[in-house]
Design a protein around this motif. Structure first.
Motif, PDB file in Angstrom:
ATOM      1  N   LEU A  97      -5.569   9.053  -5.919  1.00  0.00           N
ATOM      2  CA  LEU A  97      -5.703   7.949  -4.979  1.00  0.00           C
ATOM      3  C   LEU A  97      -6.503   8.420  -3.773  1.00  0.00           C
ATOM      4  CD1 LEU A  97      -2.065   6.479  -4.997  1.00  0.00           C
ATOM      5  CD2 LEU A  97      -4.075   5.560  -6.179  1.00  0.00           C
ATOM      6  N   SER A 109       3.494   5.535  -2.229  1.00  0.00           N
ATOM      7  CA  SER A 109       2.925   6.106  -1.009  1.00  0.00           C
ATOM      8  C   SER A 109       3.336   5.314   0.214  1.00  0.00           C
ATOM      9  CB  SER A 109       1.392   6.158  -1.098  1.00  0.00           C
ATOM     10  OG  SER A 109       0.856   4.847  -1.067  1.00  0.00           O
ATOM     11  N   TYR A 166       3.564  12.298  -5.322  1.00  0.00           N
ATOM     12  CA  TYR A 166       2.470  13.061  -4.727  1.00  0.00           C
ATOM     13  C   TYR A 166       2.604  14.537  -5.075  1.00  0.00           C
ATOM     14  CZ  TYR A 166       0.150  15.607  -0.887  1.00  0.00           C
ATOM     15  OH  TYR A 166      -0.596  16.476  -0.136  1.00  0.00           O
ATOM     16  N   HIS A 201      -6.987   8.926  -0.074  1.00  0.00           N
ATOM     17  CA  HIS A 201      -6.257   9.010   1.186  1.00  0.00           C
ATOM     18  C   HIS A 201      -7.269   8.835   2.320  1.00  0.00           C
ATOM     19  CE1 HIS A 201      -2.211  11.067   0.014  1.00  0.00           C
ATOM     20  NE2 HIS A 201      -2.588  10.174  -0.870  1.00  0.00           N
ATOM     21  N   CYS A 236       0.834  -1.207   0.000  1.00  0.00           N
ATOM     22  CA  CYS A 236       0.000   0.000   0.000  1.00  0.00           C
ATOM     23  C   CYS A 236       0.879   1.272   0.000  1.00  0.00           C
ATOM     24  CB  CYS A 236      -0.906   0.011   1.219  1.00  0.00           C
ATOM     25  SG  CYS A 236      -2.201   1.260   1.138  1.00  0.00           S
ATOM     26  N   LEU A 237       1.175   1.893  -1.055  1.00  0.00           N
ATOM     27  CA  LEU A 237       0.733   1.489  -2.363  1.00  0.00           C
ATOM     28  C   LEU A 237       1.952   1.195  -3.233  1.00  0.00           C
ATOM     29  CD1 LEU A 237      -2.066   3.591  -4.060  1.00  0.00           C
ATOM     30  CD2 LEU A 237      -1.836   1.166  -4.110  1.00  0.00           C
ATOM     31  N   ILE A 287      -3.979   4.044   1.841  1.00  0.00           N
ATOM     32  CA  ILE A 287      -4.075   4.799   0.590  1.00  0.00           C
ATOM     33  C   ILE A 287      -4.296   3.771  -0.512  1.00  0.00           C
ATOM     34  CG2 ILE A 287      -2.850   6.252  -1.075  1.00  0.00           C
ATOM     35  CD1 ILE A 287      -1.213   7.388   1.240  1.00  0.00           C
ATOM     36  N   GLU A 288      -5.259   4.031  -1.396  1.00  0.00           N
ATOM     37  CA  GLU A 288      -5.524   3.052  -2.457  1.00  0.00           C
ATOM     38  C   GLU A 288      -6.325   3.688  -3.580  1.00  0.00           C
ATOM     39  OE1 GLU A 288      -7.705   0.031  -0.408  1.00  0.00           O
ATOM     40  OE2 GLU A 288      -9.629   0.990  -0.804  1.00  0.00           O
ATOM     41  N   ASN A 289      -6.522   2.919  -4.658  1.00  0.00           N
ATOM     42  CA  ASN A 289      -7.428   3.320  -5.714  1.00  0.00           C
ATOM     43  C   ASN A 289      -8.853   3.179  -5.196  1.00  0.00           C
ATOM     44  OD1 ASN A 289      -8.453   4.009  -8.225  1.00  0.00           O
ATOM     45  ND2 ASN A 289      -8.354   1.923  -9.006  1.00  0.00           N
ATOM     46  N   GLU A 290      -9.748   4.045  -5.664  1.00  0.00           N
ATOM     47  CA  GLU A 290     -11.125   4.019  -5.168  1.00  0.00           C
ATOM     48  C   GLU A 290     -11.780   2.663  -5.389  1.00  0.00           C
ATOM     49  OE1 GLU A 290     -15.542   5.574  -6.405  1.00  0.00           O
ATOM     50  OE2 GLU A 290     -13.807   6.529  -7.316  1.00  0.00           O
ATOM     51  N   LEU A 308       2.684   0.694  -7.016  1.00  0.00           N
ATOM     52  CA  LEU A 308       1.996   0.851  -8.284  1.00  0.00           C
ATOM     53  C   LEU A 308       2.832   0.213  -9.378  1.00  0.00           C
ATOM     54  CD1 LEU A 308      -0.610   2.207  -9.247  1.00  0.00           C
ATOM     55  CD2 LEU A 308       0.788   4.141  -9.963  1.00  0.00           C
ATOM     56  N   PRO A 323      -7.696   5.304 -12.107  1.00  0.00           N
ATOM     57  CA  PRO A 323      -7.299   6.536 -11.410  1.00  0.00           C
ATOM     58  C   PRO A 323      -6.570   7.511 -12.318  1.00  0.00           C
ATOM     59  CG  PRO A 323      -5.746   4.787 -10.926  1.00  0.00           C
ATOM     60  CD  PRO A 323      -6.826   4.169 -11.778  1.00  0.00           C
TER      61      PRO A 323
END
Length: 216
Positions: free
Chosen positions: A98, A62, A113, A100, A12-13, A79-82, A15, A88
């Protein structure tokens, strides 16, 4: 801490595909286990490592536990994708968002970020990127569809659905492929299609029960 939770914290996270091999795969049909599942130490934010099974380069973007919570104080817990079906990324992959925990933050295409979005753009407002430009996010608040410009910070009301107290996509809504339509549920009951370019909504379907929908 069980393996599932440990894996979530570790990833987390993280990517995949931002750099290096965008699509790495094996042709075997078996389950491929990560040999370092219990021992791998996550790199610092911005750091990378190569997945030894698939050869993919993975970049960490993140660190929730080390990120201040702009909404509730303290630090974030995740923290993640919805949602997995909602991309995203904007259309040219130059930016992505992302969650928060309760609000969204903006990142550049390299995984760094940039800043938090206004708290009104939260997990319940379902922000979706415009398909016609790379700086506009659409989201809903109360009974309004709004837009947010990531370059200028400007917020505008696209349309107010005064016939309802609220609109929602019920967690499943996405912008159409032509970038001009949304499907919303007014007051969690009246389902309709809204066209951005004409500012018009279709006739509604009333959700009367779990297994019945009637047109209105």
């Amino acid at each position: 801490m069980n393996k599932f939770v440990r894996g979530l914290l570790l990833s987390c996270l993280l990517l995949t595909g931002l750099i290096g091999n965008a699509v790495a795969q094996l042709t075997s049909t078996g389950v491929e286990l990560a040999p370092e599942y219990d021992t791998l130490a996550a790199p610092s934010v911005g750091g990378t490592y190569v997945d030894s099974t698939f050869g993919s380069t993975i970049k960490r973007v993140s660190n929730a536990l080390g990120t201040p919570n702009a909404d509730g104080g303290g630090n974030l817990t995740w923290i993640e994708n919805e949602y997995s079906t909602m991309s995203p990324f904007n259309s040219d992959n130059s930016k992505f968002i992302l969650v928060h925990q309760s609000y969204f933050a903006l990142y550049d295409g390299s995984g760094f970020y940039i800043h938090d979005l206004p708290l009104e753009i939260n997990a319940s407002s379902e922000p979706r990127w415009s398909r016609k430009d790379n700086v506009t996010l659409y989201y809903h608040s109360g009974n309004m569809l709004k837009s947010y410009n990531i370059s200028t910070g400007a917020i505008a009301v696209v349309h107010t659905f005064s016939e309802y107290s609220s609109i929602s996509g019920n967690g499943e809504m996405d912008i159409s492929f032509d970038g001009d339509h949304f499907v919303f549920a007014g007051d969690s009951r009246y389902i309709f299609v809204y066209q951005i370019s004409t500012s018009k909504k279709s006739p509604c379907s009333t959700r009367l029960g779990a297994n019945s929908i009637a047109s209105t």
